[in-house]
Design a protein around this motif. Structure first.
Motif, PDB file in Angstrom:
ATOM      1  N   ILE A   1      19.748  30.427  11.510  1.00 22.54           N
ATOM      2  CA  ILE A   1      19.693  28.974  11.335  1.00 22.54           C
ATOM      3  C   ILE A   1      20.932  28.322  11.952  1.00 22.54           C
ATOM      4  O   ILE A   1      20.867  27.208  12.484  1.00 22.54           O
ATOM      5  CB  ILE A   1      19.580  28.624   9.839  1.00 22.54           C
ATOM      6  N   SER A   2      22.080  29.007  11.912  1.00 18.80           N
ATOM      7  CA  SER A   2      23.343  28.417  12.386  1.00 18.80           C
ATOM      8  C   SER A   2      23.300  28.051  13.867  1.00 18.80           C
ATOM      9  O   SER A   2      23.637  26.918  14.229  1.00 18.80           O
ATOM     10  CB  SER A   2      24.496  29.375  12.083  1.00 18.80           C
TER      11      SER A   2
ATOM     12  N   GLU B   1      22.758  30.316   3.649  1.00 18.33           N
ATOM     13  CA  GLU B   1      22.435  30.084   5.058  1.00 18.33           C
ATOM     14  C   GLU B   1      22.655  28.634   5.455  1.00 18.33           C
ATOM     15  O   GLU B   1      23.076  28.349   6.593  1.00 18.33           O
ATOM     16  CB  GLU B   1      21.004  30.511   5.370  1.00 18.33           C
TER      17      GLU B   1
ATOM     18  N   LYS C   1      26.318  33.614  10.649  1.00 18.86           N
ATOM     19  CA  LYS C   1      25.772  34.783   9.960  1.00 18.86           C
ATOM     20  C   LYS C   1      24.249  34.785   9.889  1.00 18.86           C
ATOM     21  O   LYS C   1      23.656  35.790   9.510  1.00 18.86           O
ATOM     22  CB  LYS C   1      26.349  34.861   8.545  1.00 18.86           C
ATOM     23  N   THR C   2      23.603  33.667  10.188  1.00 13.33           N
ATOM     24  CA  THR C   2      22.137  33.603  10.140  1.00 13.33           C
ATOM     25  C   THR C   2      21.621  32.942  11.414  1.00 13.33           C
ATOM     26  O   THR C   2      22.377  32.300  12.154  1.00 13.33           O
ATOM     27  CB  THR C   2      21.647  32.799   8.918  1.00 13.33           C
TER      28      THR C   2
ATOM     29  N   LYS D   1      22.088  26.809  -0.485  1.00 15.63           N
ATOM     30  CA  LYS D   1      21.926  28.223  -0.172  1.00 15.63           C
ATOM     31  C   LYS D   1      22.965  28.671   0.857  1.00 15.63           C
ATOM     32  O   LYS D   1      23.454  27.877   1.659  1.00 15.63           O
ATOM     33  CB  LYS D   1      20.516  28.476   0.374  1.00 15.63           C
TER      34      LYS D   1
ATOM     35  N   ASN E   1      26.515  28.179   5.721  1.00 17.68           N
ATOM     36  CA  ASN E   1      27.035  28.793   6.937  1.00 17.68           C
ATOM     37  C   ASN E   1      26.682  27.965   8.169  1.00 17.68           C
ATOM     38  O   ASN E   1      27.507  27.813   9.077  1.00 17.68           O
ATOM     39  CB  ASN E   1      26.482  30.215   7.074  1.00 17.68           C
ATOM     40  N   ALA E   2      25.495  27.417   8.217  1.00 21.58           N
ATOM     41  CA  ALA E   2      25.088  26.592   9.359  1.00 21.58           C
ATOM     42  C   ALA E   2      25.945  25.333   9.460  1.00 21.58           C
ATOM     43  O   ALA E   2      26.313  24.908  10.557  1.00 21.58           O
ATOM     44  CB  ALA E   2      23.611  26.229   9.235  1.00 21.58           C
TER      45      ALA E   2
ATOM     46  N   ALA F   1      19.615  22.066   6.624  1.00 17.94           N
ATOM     47  CA  ALA F   1      20.923  22.280   7.237  1.00 17.94           C
ATOM     48  C   ALA F   1      21.201  21.237   8.315  1.00 17.94           C
ATOM     49  O   ALA F   1      22.330  20.749   8.449  1.00 17.94           O
ATOM     50  CB  ALA F   1      20.994  23.690   7.831  1.00 17.94           C
TER      51      ALA F   1
END
Length: 522
Positions: A418-419, A400, A415-416, A398, A403-404, A364
Motif C-alpha cells: 500500500i505504501s 499498513e 513495509k507493505t 492499522k 506505514n503508508a 491511507a
C-alpha cells in the motif's frame, strides 16, 4: 266531713278511671301485638318465598358456570390430545426415519467391510510383487556393476554431476529469458495501470491563494469598519489574526493571511457585522467567537461528509476533524482536502487494478497528508509524514495505513504494498500540470530547459519535451549524426540533464535518426 267524702269520692273516681284506662290500653296493646304477630308471620312467609327464589337462581347460575367451565376444559383437553397426537405422529416418523438410516448404515458398514477385505488382499498382492521387483532390481544392479566396473554409488555420483552441469546451464538461460520477459511485462502493466488510473479520475486545477476579497455595497462601510481612530479594524485584526487592507479599491476590502481558517472567520465575521450594522470592539469580539465556533462545527461536518463520500468507515473523530481542517489548508496553491480526496480515489483504483485491498488503500490516501494541519507549534517542527503517522497510530489505524502515511516521502522504510501506491498517487496528484501554481510555472520552465539542453548539442534538428516533461525526444540530422553517434548523443544529453536540472522522477531521452533516400522522376 262532706269535703272529706268529696275528696274520697274524687280519689275513688280517679282510681276507677285509671283502672278503666289501663284496661282499655291493655286491650289495645293486645290487639297491636296480635297485628304485629300477623305482620311478622307474613314477612317471614314472604322472606322464605324470596329465599327459595334466590336459591333457585344461584343453583341455575352455578349449573351454567359449571357447564361453561366444563366446555372450556373439554376444549383444552381436545387441544392437548391433538398436540399429543401430532407429537406421537412425529415420533413415529422419526422412529421410521431412524430405522431406515440404521438399515442403510448397516448396509454401508457391510460394504465397507467388504472393501477393507479387498484392499487388504490387494495390499498383500502388491507387497509380494514389490518384494519380487526389489529382488529383480537388486540382481540387475549387481549385473550392471559387474559389467561397468562401477558401484551403484559411483555411477549415481557421475550421473548427478553430469545432470547438474546441464541443468545449471539450462536454468541460467531460462532465468535470463524469464527476467527479460518479466521486466517488459512489468513495465507495460505498470504503465497501463497508471494511465488507466489517471484517466478514470477527473480533477480540477489549483484555485487557492492567500488573500480573500470582501465585497461591500458602498465605500461608506469602510469608515464604519475602520472605526474612530482605527479601533474597530485593530480589534478585528487582533481577534482574527488577519491583516485587513482597506485601500482605494472600490467596494472591496482585502483580507490577507496564510491561514485559510482565519481568513474565513474574518470574512464571515465582517459579513455578520456589516449586515447587523453594530460595529464596535465588544461586538467584534463576540461575533468572532461565535464565528469560530461555527467554523469548528463546519470543519467536523466537512470531515464527516468527506469520509462518507469516499466510503470510509470507523474513522476516529479527531482524524475526521483533521480531514475537515484540510479544506482550509493549501500546499503550493493546491487545496489540501481536494488533493487528499484525489489521492484516495487514485489509491482505490490502483489497488483494485493490482488486486489489493482498495478500502485500506483509499483510507491511507485520504490520511497521508493529515500531518500538514498541526495543532501546536511543536508539531509544526515535525515532518508532516511522520506527524501524520504518529496521529494515525495514536487513533488506532492499522499498521499498513500508518506505514503508508509515514513512508510516502521515504522518511521511513516501506513495509507493505500500500505504501508505494500512496507515494505514486501522491506524486500523480501533485505533479500533474495545473495541480499547483508553483508546479505549473516550474513545469513550463522545465519543458523549455529540456529543449534548450537538447539544442545545445550539434546535429540536433528538433527537440520535444513530452509526457509532462518525463521524456525528451530529439530528432537529429542523419547526414551529421551516425547511428553510433546517436547512441552517444542520447547518453550525453541525459548526463547533461542530470547535472544541470532538478526534476521529480526521471527523464527518458530518445534520439531519433531517420535516413531518407529521395529521387525525383522527371
Amino acid at each position: 266531713m262532706d269535703s272529706t267524702m268529696i275528696i274520697i269520692a274524687g280519689i275513688v273516681g280517679l282510681a276507677i278511671g285509671f283502672a278503666v284506662a289501663k284496661f282499655m290500653e291493655k286491650g289495645k296493646a293486645s290487639k297491636t301485638i296480635a297485628n304485629a304477630r300477623k305482620d311478622a308471620a307474613q314477612i317471614l312467609k314472604e322472606a322464605k318465598i324470596e329465599g327459595e327464589n334466590i336459591k333457585k337462581d344461584k343453583i341455575l347460575q352455578a349449573k351454567e358456570k359449571f357447564l361453561e367451565l366444563k366446555a372450556e376444559h373439554e376444549k383444552v383437553i381436545i387441544g392437548k390430545d391433538k398436540k399429543i397426537g401430532e407429537a406421537e405422529k412425529r415420533t413415529r416418523d422419526k422412529e421410521s426415519q431412524v430405522s431406515s438410516e440404521l438399515a442403510k448404515n448397516k448396509q454401508l458398514n457391510s460394504q465397507l467391510e467388504n472393501k477393507i477385505k479387498e484392499v487388504e488382499h490387494t495390499k498383500e498382492f502388491f507387497e509380494k510383487k514389490q518384494a519380487e521387483v526389489d529382488k529383480l532390481h537388486k540382481s540387475q544392479v549387481q549385473q550392471l556393476e559387474v559389467i561397468s566396473g562401477l558401484s551403484a554409488d559411483e555411477a549415481k555420483s557421475q550421473l548427478i554431476a553430469s545432470l547438474r552441469d546441464t541443468a545449471k546451464s539450462d536454468a541460467m538461460g531460462y532465468i535470463q529469458t524469464t527476467l527479460e520477459e518479466a521486466k517488459l511485462t512489468a513495465q507495460q502493466e505498470a504503465r497501463k495501470i497508471v494511465i488507466n488510473t489517471i484517466q478514470r479520475i477527473g480533477t480540477e486545477e489549483a484555485v487557492e491563494n492567500c488573500v480573500s476579497v470582501f465585497n461591500i455595497e458602498s465605500d461608506d462601510v469602510k469608515g464604519r469598519i475602520i472605526g474612530r481612530e482605527g479601533r474597530n479594524i485593530r480589534a478585528l485584526e487582533s481577534a482574527t489574526g488577519v491583516e485587513i487592507i482597506v485601500d482605494d479599491t472600490p467596494e472591496a476590502i482585502i483580507l490577507s493571511c496564510f491561514d485559510s481558517v482565519r481568513r474565513e472567520v474574518a470574512r464571515l465575521s465582517l459579513h455578520k457585522l456589516v449586515t447587523d450594522g453594530r460595529i464596535h470592539p465588544a461586538r467584534i469580539e463576540e461575533v468572532v467567537k461565535k464565528t469560530e465556533k461555527q467554523i469548528e462545527a463546519e470543519i467536523i461536518e466537512i470531515g464527516k461528509r468527506t469520509v462518507i463520500d469516499l466510503g470510509i468507515h470507523g474513522l476516529h473523530p479527531e482524524l475526521i476533524k483533521a480531514v475537515g481542517r484540510m479544506k482550509y489548508r493549501s500546499s503550493y496553491g493546491q487545496n489540501l482536502l481536494q488533493h487528499s480526496r484525489e489521492v484516495a480515489k487514485l489509491c482505490g483504483v490502483m489497488a483494485s487494478e493490482l488486486g489489493l485491498n482498495a478500502k485500506i488503500a483509499k483510507r491511507a490516501g485520504l490520511l497521508h497528508d493529515i500531518g500538514k494541519v498541526p495543532n501546536t507549534e511543536a508539531e509544526m517542527e515535525t515532518p508532516h509524514a511522520i506527524l501524520g503517522m504518529q496521529w494515525a497510530e495514536k487513533y488506532g489505524e492499522k499498521p499498513e495505513v500508518c506505514n503508508a502515511i509515514g513512508a510516502h516521502h521515504d522518511e521511513i522504510e516501506m513495509k507493505t504494498l500500500i505504501s508505494p501506491i500512496v507515494q505514486v498517487c501522491d506524486a500523480i496528484s501533485g505533479a500533474r500540470p495545473g495541480a499547483r501554481r508553483q508546479v505549473l510555472d516550474s513545469y513550463i520552465q522545465r519543458l523549455k530547459d529540456l529543449e534548450e539542453i537538447a539544442f545545445g548539442f550539434g546535429g540536433v534538428q528538433k527537440a520535444y519535451a513530452i509526457q509532462a516533461g518525463r521524456e525528451l525526444r530529439v530528432i537529429v540530422e542523419s547526414e551529421k549524426v551516425s547511428d553510433e553517434k546517436a547512441a552517444q548523443l542520447s547518453f550525453e544529453i541525459s548526463q547533461k540533464i542530470q547535472t544541470d536540472m532538478t526534476y521529480p522522477g526521471q527523464v527518458k531521452v530518445t534520439v531519433i535518426r531517420e535516413t531518407r533516400a529521395v529521387n525525383v522522376a522527371k
